[in-house]
Design a protein around this motif. Structure first.
Motif, PDB file in Angstrom:
ATOM      1  N   ASP A  13       0.815  -1.223   0.000  1.00 15.43           N
ATOM      2  CA  ASP A  13       0.000   0.000   0.000  1.00 15.43           C
ATOM      3  C   ASP A  13       0.845   1.269   0.000  1.00 15.43           C
ATOM      4  O   ASP A  13       0.329   2.368  -0.066  1.00 15.43           O
ATOM      5  CB  ASP A  13      -0.985   0.002   1.169  1.00 15.43           C
ATOM      6  CG  ASP A  13      -0.342   0.018   2.542  1.00 15.43           C
ATOM      7  OD1 ASP A  13       0.880   0.268   2.657  1.00 15.43           O
ATOM      8  OD2 ASP A  13      -1.064  -0.225   3.525  1.00 15.43           O
ATOM      9  N   THR A  21      -1.887   6.191   1.634  1.00 16.77           N
ATOM     10  CA  THR A  21      -1.574   4.873   1.085  1.00 16.77           C
ATOM     11  C   THR A  21      -2.515   4.540  -0.075  1.00 16.77           C
ATOM     12  O   THR A  21      -3.527   5.203  -0.280  1.00 16.77           O
ATOM     13  CB  THR A  21      -1.716   3.759   2.144  1.00 16.77           C
ATOM     14  OG1 THR A  21      -3.087   3.691   2.562  1.00 16.77           O
ATOM     15  CG2 THR A  21      -0.793   3.994   3.324  1.00 16.77           C
ATOM     16  N   HIS A  22      -2.179   3.489  -0.793  1.00 16.24           N
ATOM     17  CA  HIS A  22      -3.080   2.917  -1.798  1.00 16.24           C
ATOM     18  C   HIS A  22      -4.107   2.065  -1.063  1.00 16.24           C
ATOM     19  O   HIS A  22      -3.771   1.386  -0.091  1.00 16.24           O
ATOM     20  CB  HIS A  22      -2.300   2.039  -2.789  1.00 16.24           C
ATOM     21  CG  HIS A  22      -1.314   2.817  -3.598  1.00 16.24           C
ATOM     22  ND1 HIS A  22      -1.626   3.387  -4.804  1.00 16.24           N
ATOM     23  CD2 HIS A  22      -0.023   3.142  -3.346  1.00 16.24           C
ATOM     24  CE1 HIS A  22      -0.572   4.030  -5.277  1.00 16.24           C
ATOM     25  NE2 HIS A  22       0.415   3.898  -4.404  1.00 16.24           N
ATOM     26  N   ALA A  23      -5.343   2.070  -1.520  1.00 23.32           N
ATOM     27  CA  ALA A  23      -6.374   1.218  -0.922  1.00 23.32           C
ATOM     28  C   ALA A  23      -6.126  -0.226  -1.346  1.00 23.32           C
ATOM     29  O   ALA A  23      -5.849  -0.495  -2.519  1.00 23.32           O
ATOM     30  CB  ALA A  23      -7.756   1.670  -1.371  1.00 23.32           C
ATOM     31  N   GLN A  34      -7.678   1.867   3.612  1.00 26.36           N
ATOM     32  CA  GLN A  34      -6.727   2.885   3.173  1.00 26.36           C
ATOM     33  C   GLN A  34      -6.500   3.798   4.371  1.00 26.36           C
ATOM     34  O   GLN A  34      -7.417   4.032   5.163  1.00 26.36           O
ATOM     35  CB  GLN A  34      -7.313   3.667   1.999  1.00 26.36           C
ATOM     36  CG  GLN A  34      -6.385   4.702   1.405  1.00 26.36           C
ATOM     37  CD  GLN A  34      -7.013   5.423   0.212  1.00 26.36           C
ATOM     38  OE1 GLN A  34      -8.228   5.607   0.138  1.00 26.36           O
ATOM     39  NE2 GLN A  34      -6.181   5.850  -0.723  1.00 26.36           N
ATOM     40  N   ARG A  74      -4.290   7.501   5.894  1.00 24.65           N
ATOM     41  CA  ARG A  74      -3.531   8.708   5.561  1.00 24.65           C
ATOM     42  C   ARG A  74      -3.075   9.391   6.833  1.00 24.65           C
ATOM     43  O   ARG A  74      -3.704   9.285   7.886  1.00 24.65           O
ATOM     44  CB  ARG A  74      -4.365   9.650   4.698  1.00 24.65           C
ATOM     45  CG  ARG A  74      -5.600  10.212   5.364  1.00 24.65           C
ATOM     46  CD  ARG A  74      -6.365  11.070   4.377  1.00 24.65           C
ATOM     47  NE  ARG A  74      -7.587  11.629   4.949  1.00 24.65           N
ATOM     48  CZ  ARG A  74      -8.405  12.420   4.292  1.00 24.65           C
ATOM     49  NH1 ARG A  74      -8.138  12.752   3.035  1.00 24.65           N
ATOM     50  NH2 ARG A  74      -9.475  12.898   4.861  1.00 24.65           N
ATOM     51  N   GLY A 105     -10.439   3.353  -3.102  1.00 27.59           N
ATOM     52  CA  GLY A 105     -10.576   4.007  -1.806  1.00 27.59           C
ATOM     53  C   GLY A 105     -11.085   5.418  -1.976  1.00 27.59           C
ATOM     54  O   GLY A 105     -11.224   5.911  -3.101  1.00 27.59           O
ATOM     55  N   ALA A 140      -4.110   8.280  -3.651  1.00 30.60           N
ATOM     56  CA  ALA A 140      -2.879   7.784  -3.035  1.00 30.60           C
ATOM     57  C   ALA A 140      -1.680   8.645  -3.429  1.00 30.60           C
ATOM     58  O   ALA A 140      -1.568   9.069  -4.573  1.00 30.60           O
ATOM     59  CB  ALA A 140      -2.624   6.347  -3.449  1.00 30.60           C
TER      60      ALA A 140
END
Length: 141
Positions: free
Chosen positions: A25, A52-54, A101, A103, A134, A138
């Motif tokens: 992620d 982050t990436h979901a 996800q 952050r 998400g 990202a």
């Protein structure tokens, strides 16, 4: 009676001595300890303002404890979804198959740090972290 064969060896790790890897992620991960077949322990770090990436996990689930920084965690499972605040002392679960996800707040005093137990241990295989849609764009690698 040989108890050594019945129990795993003791494990000890120091965060400063662990390798740093990048999670699927995009979060920074410090793998710490593994109990084979049972679980693994790691610390995740995400710099202020990063997202982050979901993803969802194919075979593992996690328990998190935020130890520093602040941010938000989004989770979706079975038509239910929520975003929750993350701050030191917040604990959260990521059950098997949950899209998630997270952050870190831009104005955080430092990285968002999360100590996490993964059950069973992180398999380190391709396909474990599956891309998901998400709520946030990202910015992590």
């Amino acid at each position: 009676m040989n108890h050594q064969a019945d129990h795993p060896p003791f494990g000890t790790a120091d965060l400063g001595d662990t390798p740093v890897v990048t999670a699927p992620d995009g979060a920074e991960v410090h793998p710490l300890l593994v109990l084979e077949g049972r679980g693994s322990l790691a610390v995740f770090a995400l710099a202020p303002g990063r997202v982050t990436h979901a993803v969802s996990h194919a075979t593992v689930e996690e328990l998190w404890l935020v130890t520093a920084g602040s941010g938000e965690l989004w989770r979706r499972q079975d038509g239910r979804e929520e975003a929750v605040r993350l701050a030191p002392g917040t604990a959260a679960s990521v059950p098997l198959g949950t899209a998630f996800q997270f952050r870190a707040d831009e104005d955080s005093d430092g990285p968002l740090r999360i100590t996490a137990v993964t059950m069973p241990p992180w398999p380190g295989t391709d396909g474990e972290a599956r891309p998901e849609e998400g709520p946030w764009k990202a910015t992590a690698r």
